[in-house]
Design a protein around this motif. Structure first.
Motif, PDB file in Angstrom:
ATOM      1  N   VAL A  43       0.909  -1.283  -0.127  1.00 52.31           N
ATOM      2  CA  VAL A  43      -0.071  -0.058  -0.082  1.00 52.31           C
ATOM      3  C   VAL A  43       0.991   1.258   0.104  1.00 52.31           C
ATOM      4  O   VAL A  43       1.658   1.242   0.786  1.00 52.31           O
ATOM      5  CB  VAL A  43      -0.969  -0.009   1.260  1.00 52.31           C
ATOM      6  N   ILE A  44       0.694   2.215  -0.802  1.00 51.44           N
ATOM      7  CA  ILE A  44       1.491   3.412  -1.031  1.00 51.44           C
ATOM      8  C   ILE A  44       0.536   4.438  -0.470  1.00 51.44           C
ATOM      9  O   ILE A  44      -0.728   4.305  -0.510  1.00 51.44           O
ATOM     10  CB  ILE A  44       1.755   3.924  -2.357  1.00 51.44           C
ATOM     11  N   THR A  45       1.067   5.342   0.444  1.00 51.92           N
ATOM     12  CA  THR A  45      -0.047   6.228   1.142  1.00 51.92           C
ATOM     13  C   THR A  45      -0.749   7.232   0.073  1.00 51.92           C
ATOM     14  O   THR A  45      -0.133   7.546  -1.072  1.00 51.92           O
ATOM     15  CB  THR A  45       0.938   7.209   2.116  1.00 51.92           C
ATOM     16  N   PRO A  46      -1.921   7.309   0.312  1.00 47.85           N
ATOM     17  CA  PRO A  46      -2.756   8.060  -0.615  1.00 47.85           C
ATOM     18  C   PRO A  46      -2.202   9.587  -0.826  1.00 47.85           C
ATOM     19  O   PRO A  46      -2.302  10.154  -1.995  1.00 47.85           O
ATOM     20  CB  PRO A  46      -4.262   8.283   0.055  1.00 47.85           C
ATOM     21  N   ALA A  47      -1.521   9.862   0.337  1.00 50.56           N
ATOM     22  CA  ALA A  47      -1.071  11.428  -0.141  1.00 50.56           C
ATOM     23  C   ALA A  47       0.088  11.277  -1.187  1.00 50.56           C
ATOM     24  O   ALA A  47      -0.007  12.358  -1.881  1.00 50.56           O
ATOM     25  CB  ALA A  47      -0.497  11.732   1.341  1.00 50.56           C
ATOM     26  N   ALA A  48       0.760  10.247  -1.081  1.00 54.95           N
ATOM     27  CA  ALA A  48       1.910  10.248  -2.222  1.00 54.95           C
ATOM     28  C   ALA A  48       1.227  10.103  -3.550  1.00 54.95           C
ATOM     29  O   ALA A  48       1.995  10.233  -4.653  1.00 54.95           O
ATOM     30  CB  ALA A  48       2.775   8.996  -2.205  1.00 54.95           C
ATOM     31  N   ARG A  49      -0.104   9.693  -3.699  1.00 56.46           N
ATOM     32  CA  ARG A  49      -0.658   9.456  -4.962  1.00 56.46           C
ATOM     33  C   ARG A  49      -1.748  10.679  -5.243  1.00 56.46           C
ATOM     34  O   ARG A  49      -2.436  10.609  -6.068  1.00 56.46           O
ATOM     35  CB  ARG A  49      -1.260   8.190  -5.271  1.00 56.46           C
ATOM     36  N   GLY A  50      -1.935  11.588  -4.349  1.00 53.62           N
ATOM     37  CA  GLY A  50      -2.792  12.747  -4.431  1.00 53.62           C
ATOM     38  C   GLY A  50      -4.287  12.319  -3.878  1.00 53.62           C
ATOM     39  O   GLY A  50      -5.138  12.975  -4.569  1.00 53.62           O
ATOM     40  N   TRP A  51      -4.243  11.518  -2.960  1.00 50.07           N
ATOM     41  CA  TRP A  51      -5.589  10.987  -2.567  1.00 50.07           C
ATOM     42  C   TRP A  51      -6.585  10.792  -3.543  1.00 50.07           C
ATOM     43  O   TRP A  51      -8.058  11.175  -3.618  1.00 50.07           O
ATOM     44  CB  TRP A  51      -6.131  12.316  -1.718  1.00 50.07           C
ATOM     45  N   PRO A  52      -6.326   9.841  -4.348  1.00 49.82           N
ATOM     46  CA  PRO A  52      -7.324   9.362  -5.368  1.00 49.82           C
ATOM     47  C   PRO A  52      -8.600   8.835  -5.049  1.00 49.82           C
ATOM     48  O   PRO A  52      -8.744   8.461  -3.870  1.00 49.82           O
ATOM     49  CB  PRO A  52      -6.499   8.314  -6.268  1.00 49.82           C
ATOM     50  N   CYS A  53      -9.607   8.773  -5.665  1.00 54.13           N
ATOM     51  CA  CYS A  53     -10.962   8.295  -5.117  1.00 54.13           C
ATOM     52  C   CYS A  53     -11.666   7.164  -6.319  1.00 54.13           C
ATOM     53  O   CYS A  53     -11.685   7.472  -7.367  1.00 54.13           O
ATOM     54  CB  CYS A  53     -11.995   9.482  -5.092  1.00 54.13           C
ATOM     55  N   LEU A  54     -11.856   6.029  -5.640  1.00 55.39           N
ATOM     56  CA  LEU A  54     -12.470   5.041  -6.402  1.00 55.39           C
ATOM     57  C   LEU A  54     -13.922   5.546  -6.764  1.00 55.39           C
ATOM     58  O   LEU A  54     -14.680   5.623  -5.915  1.00 55.39           O
ATOM     59  CB  LEU A  54     -12.357   3.892  -5.762  1.00 55.39           C
ATOM     60  N   VAL A  55     -14.204   5.223  -8.163  1.00 55.70           N
ATOM     61  CA  VAL A  55     -15.553   5.482  -8.596  1.00 55.70           C
ATOM     62  C   VAL A  55     -16.288   4.310  -8.901  1.00 55.70           C
ATOM     63  O   VAL A  55     -15.700   3.656  -9.615  1.00 55.70           O
ATOM     64  CB  VAL A  55     -15.461   6.467  -9.967  1.00 55.70           C
ATOM     65  N   LEU A  56     -17.412   4.121  -8.269  1.00 57.02           N
ATOM     66  CA  LEU A  56     -18.182   2.778  -8.190  1.00 57.02           C
ATOM     67  C   LEU A  56     -19.544   3.225  -9.279  1.00 57.02           C
ATOM     68  O   LEU A  56     -20.037   4.378  -9.011  1.00 57.02           O
ATOM     69  CB  LEU A  56     -18.487   2.120  -7.268  1.00 57.02           C
ATOM     70  N   ASN A  57     -20.107   2.432 -10.048  1.00 56.96           N
ATOM     71  CA  ASN A  57     -21.239   2.512 -10.580  1.00 56.96           C
ATOM     72  C   ASN A  57     -22.164   2.497  -9.494  1.00 56.96           C
ATOM     73  O   ASN A  57     -21.949   2.188  -8.580  1.00 56.96           O
ATOM     74  CB  ASN A  57     -21.560   1.530 -11.733  1.00 56.96           C
ATOM     75  N   ALA A  58     -23.791   2.806  -9.919  1.00 58.70           N
ATOM     76  CA  ALA A  58     -24.649   2.695  -8.896  1.00 58.70           C
ATOM     77  C   ALA A  58     -24.842   1.339  -8.382  1.00 58.70           C
ATOM     78  O   ALA A  58     -25.413   1.365  -7.153  1.00 58.70           O
ATOM     79  CB  ALA A  58     -26.075   3.364  -9.530  1.00 58.70           C
ATOM     80  N   ASP A  59     -24.514   0.355  -9.089  1.00 58.34           N
ATOM     81  CA  ASP A  59     -24.512  -1.258  -8.487  1.00 58.34           C
ATOM     82  C   ASP A  59     -23.191  -1.436  -7.499  1.00 58.34           C
ATOM     83  O   ASP A  59     -23.148  -2.684  -7.233  1.00 58.34           O
ATOM     84  CB  ASP A  59     -24.704  -2.149  -9.650  1.00 58.34           C
ATOM     85  N   PHE A  60     -22.316  -0.391  -7.224  1.00 57.31           N
ATOM     86  CA  PHE A  60     -21.348  -0.717  -6.462  1.00 57.31           C
ATOM     87  C   PHE A  60     -20.131  -1.630  -7.206  1.00 57.31           C
ATOM     88  O   PHE A  60     -19.304  -2.383  -6.690  1.00 57.31           O
ATOM     89  CB  PHE A  60     -21.555  -0.989  -4.963  1.00 57.31           C
TER      90      PHE A  60
END
Length: 186
Positions: A3-20
């Motif tokens: 796991v790389i710290t999210p700060a090192a990657r710019g705090w990316p956000c995973l996007v899910l469809n409405a069905d998760f």
């Protein structure tokens, strides 16, 4: 995989469809934290999971979203775009002749010099040495028959293939929504 710290990657956000389910596995459907915040405020998404990191303004503070889900379902059965990346993904990022995964190129089964065109059923992934060895000849003339016949993949096939190639960065909060057989180390 670590796991790389999210700060090192710019705090990316995973996007899910409405069905998760992720919109895409390859590339993984990620957006910047800024786009995630904007989508939350525009009520296009619901926040599913958050980072511990907060952003602050003079009159509010908010934890950054790590996973969001669309409020409206996006259909995924559209036709797959013909791209170099999608051809490589369809063929598992390996040469269809020898199985090598290095120095990959396109190969026209029916060479362009013999009237072959660039489309799903005529293009395969080949390493440079196999592509050079085949040259402008037909596969049967040089004894180089692809191990996997070329075809137009479906979105679902590419998603399944994409799950075989996890990215270098996965945050722990995403693992309930991703279906890779990956062990994370801290």
């Amino acid at each position: 995989m670590s796991v790389i710290t999210p700060a090192a990657r710019g705090w990316p956000c995973l996007v899910l469809n409405a069905d998760f389910v992720p919109l895409s596995y390859q590339p993984l459907s990620l957006i910047s934290w800024q786009d995630a915040i904007k989508s939350v405020f525009l009520q296009r998404v619901q926040t599913v999971s958050r980072y511990e990191h907060e952003i602050k303004s003079p009159n509010m503070k908010m934890q950054l979203p790590s996973v969001v889900a669309l409020k409206s379902y996006v259909r995924q059965n559209r036709q797959v775009a013909f791209t170099r990346f999608n051809v490589f993904l369809r063929d598992g990022f390996s040469c269809v002749y020898c199985g090598s995964g290095s120095d990959l190129t396109f190969d026209h089964l029916i060479p362009r010099s013999k009237g072959g065109t660039t489309h799903w059923q005529n293009i395969v992934t080949a390493c440079s040495s196999c592509n050079l060895r085949k040259g402008g000849r037909m596969p049967r003339d040089c004894g180089m028959i692809p191990q996997k016949p070329p075809h137009r993949p479906t979105t679902f096939e590419l998603h399944a293939m994409g799950r075989k190639f996890p990215p270098n960065f996965l945050h722990q909060s995403w693992m309930d929504y991703l279906y890779w057989d990956v062990e994370l180390q801290n």
